[in-house]
Motif scaffolding. Structure first.
Motif, PDB file in Angstrom:
ATOM      1  N   LEU A  43       4.093  73.620 -33.206  1.00 51.31           N
ATOM      2  CA  LEU A  43       4.695  74.015 -31.952  1.00 51.31           C
ATOM      3  C   LEU A  43       4.580  75.674 -32.080  1.00 51.31           C
ATOM      4  N   ALA A  44       5.233  76.219 -33.386  1.00 50.11           N
ATOM      5  CA  ALA A  44       5.235  77.559 -33.547  1.00 50.11           C
ATOM      6  C   ALA A  44       4.010  78.305 -33.336  1.00 50.11           C
ATOM      7  N   GLU A  45       2.787  77.654 -33.698  1.00 52.86           N
ATOM      8  CA  GLU A  45       1.377  78.425 -33.549  1.00 52.86           C
ATOM      9  C   GLU A  45       1.224  78.372 -32.033  1.00 52.86           C
ATOM     10  N   GLN A  46       1.602  77.261 -31.195  1.00 51.50           N
ATOM     11  CA  GLN A  46       1.292  77.474 -29.869  1.00 51.50           C
ATOM     12  C   GLN A  46       2.452  78.475 -29.124  1.00 51.50           C
TER      13      GLN A  46
ATOM     14  N   ARG B 296       4.583  69.435 -17.105  1.00 51.60           N
ATOM     15  CA  ARG B 296       5.405  68.537 -18.088  1.00 51.60           C
ATOM     16  C   ARG B 296       4.485  67.476 -18.940  1.00 51.60           C
ATOM     17  N   ARG B 297       3.350  67.321 -18.686  1.00 55.03           N
ATOM     18  CA  ARG B 297       2.359  66.722 -19.756  1.00 55.03           C
ATOM     19  C   ARG B 297       2.372  67.482 -20.979  1.00 55.03           C
ATOM     20  N   ALA B 298       2.066  68.776 -20.671  1.00 48.24           N
ATOM     21  CA  ALA B 298       1.941  69.750 -21.494  1.00 48.24           C
ATOM     22  C   ALA B 298       3.098  69.831 -22.504  1.00 48.24           C
ATOM     23  N   LEU B 299       4.257  70.071 -21.976  1.00 44.67           N
ATOM     24  CA  LEU B 299       5.486  70.126 -22.591  1.00 44.67           C
ATOM     25  C   LEU B 299       5.836  68.910 -23.524  1.00 44.67           C
ATOM     26  N   VAL B 300       5.424  67.748 -23.042  1.00 42.98           N
ATOM     27  CA  VAL B 300       5.541  66.412 -23.801  1.00 42.98           C
ATOM     28  C   VAL B 300       4.675  66.407 -24.891  1.00 42.98           C
ATOM     29  N   GLU B 301       3.165  66.698 -24.706  1.00 41.30           N
ATOM     30  CA  GLU B 301       2.417  67.090 -25.804  1.00 41.30           C
ATOM     31  C   GLU B 301       2.900  68.153 -27.039  1.00 41.30           C
ATOM     32  N   LEU B 302       3.550  69.100 -26.589  1.00 39.04           N
ATOM     33  CA  LEU B 302       3.979  70.093 -27.410  1.00 39.04           C
ATOM     34  C   LEU B 302       5.339  69.656 -27.919  1.00 39.04           C
ATOM     35  N   CYS B 303       6.158  69.140 -27.430  1.00 38.63           N
ATOM     36  CA  CYS B 303       7.692  68.943 -27.875  1.00 38.63           C
ATOM     37  C   CYS B 303       7.966  67.719 -28.364  1.00 38.63           C
ATOM     38  N   THR B 304       7.287  66.512 -27.968  1.00 36.56           N
ATOM     39  CA  THR B 304       7.520  65.188 -28.453  1.00 36.56           C
ATOM     40  C   THR B 304       7.325  65.107 -29.953  1.00 36.56           C
ATOM     41  N   PRO B 305       6.538  65.675 -30.653  1.00 38.31           N
ATOM     42  CA  PRO B 305       6.378  65.466 -32.173  1.00 38.31           C
ATOM     43  C   PRO B 305       7.647  66.211 -32.957  1.00 38.31           C
ATOM     44  N   ILE B 306       8.358  66.879 -32.531  1.00 36.92           N
ATOM     45  CA  ILE B 306       9.358  67.731 -33.123  1.00 36.92           C
ATOM     46  C   ILE B 306      10.537  66.774 -32.855  1.00 36.92           C
ATOM     47  N   PRO B 307      11.509  66.857 -33.959  1.00 31.03           N
ATOM     48  CA  PRO B 307      12.990  66.286 -33.874  1.00 31.03           C
ATOM     49  C   PRO B 307      13.530  67.192 -32.700  1.00 31.03           C
ATOM     50  N   GLY B 308      14.259  66.319 -31.636  1.00 31.86           N
ATOM     51  CA  GLY B 308      14.918  66.882 -30.841  1.00 31.86           C
ATOM     52  C   GLY B 308      14.119  67.415 -29.586  1.00 31.86           C
ATOM     53  N   GLY B 309      12.694  67.154 -29.470  1.00 30.38           N
ATOM     54  CA  GLY B 309      11.798  67.623 -28.579  1.00 30.38           C
ATOM     55  C   GLY B 309      12.252  67.140 -27.134  1.00 30.38           C
ATOM     56  N   ASP B 310      12.765  65.850 -27.450  1.00 29.24           N
ATOM     57  CA  ASP B 310      13.072  65.284 -25.850  1.00 29.24           C
ATOM     58  C   ASP B 310      14.172  66.096 -25.312  1.00 29.24           C
ATOM     59  N   HIS B 311      15.030  67.025 -26.080  1.00 27.58           N
ATOM     60  CA  HIS B 311      16.018  67.927 -25.290  1.00 27.58           C
ATOM     61  C   HIS B 311      15.505  69.073 -24.678  1.00 27.58           C
TER      62      HIS B 311
END
Length: 186
Positions: A12-15, A99-114
């Motif tokens: 995510l940081a790289e993105q 939304r789909r892009a954000l889900v792909e980017l953030c779901t893998p990290i803890p708290g990404g759903d927030h």
């Protein structure tokens, strides 16, 4: 913290860092050679959010700042879609892709759903905080347009048409935009 979590943070940081290199296409379309990046825009928006909420206890500053920072993260995957593209594909298609892009980017990290929920609140304009960030997003673009015009760039008149439309909920922003317009014309 697992190795998997660390890897997800790193991806995510790289993105996010890549947003520093992604120019805002609308400026390029108008002949601005050194157009600001998506990250520069997001910083400008977050700075304005900080400034305009410093004395405003009617909003949750932390949520406003978080929304300002998360509002364009999806562009790391879908790119910066200028108004000309959004007009053709429609707001619903754009929002679904973001939304789909954000889900792909953030779901893998803890708290990404927030982070996803913050973006959804922003995208829907569901709260005063979300509407403020949307308004500030527009205001930041006007501040940038004025800076480009002062540097000699033209063909930016369209940004100023109905510049205060939709800002009625935030009188201080309306007054600020009026002041920008006066500086532009003065």
């Amino acid at each position: 913290m697992t190795d998997r979590n660390i890897l997800a943070y790193a991806r995510l940081a790289e993105q996010i860092v890549a947003l520093k290199l992604l120019p805002r296409v609308g400026w390029l379309q108008r002949g601005i050679a050194n157009a600001e990046s998506v990250a520069e825009h997001s910083f400008g928006l977050a700075a304005l959010a900080l400034i305009f909420t410093a004395a405003d206890d009617s909003v949750d500053r932390e949520r406003v700042l978080a929304m300002a920072l998360v509002h364009d993260i999806a562009e790391a995957l879908i790119g910066d879609l200028p108004f000309s593209a959004r007009r053709l594909i429609g707001e619903a298609v754009k929002r679904d892709a973001e939304r789909r892009a954000l889900v792909e980017l953030c779901t893998p990290i803890p708290g990404g759903d927030h982070l996803i929920r913050l973006w959804e609140e922003y995208a829907a304009g569901a709260t005063r905080e979300a509407r403020l960030v949307k308004a500030l997003d527009r205001v930041e673009t006007l501040v940038q347009a004025l800076a480009y015009e002062r540097a000699g760039n033209r063909l930016l008149d369209e940004f100023w048409i109905d510049a205060t439309a939709g800002l009625e909920e935030f009188p201080v922003l309306m007054a600020f935009v009026d002041r920008l317009a006066a500086q532009r014309n003065g």
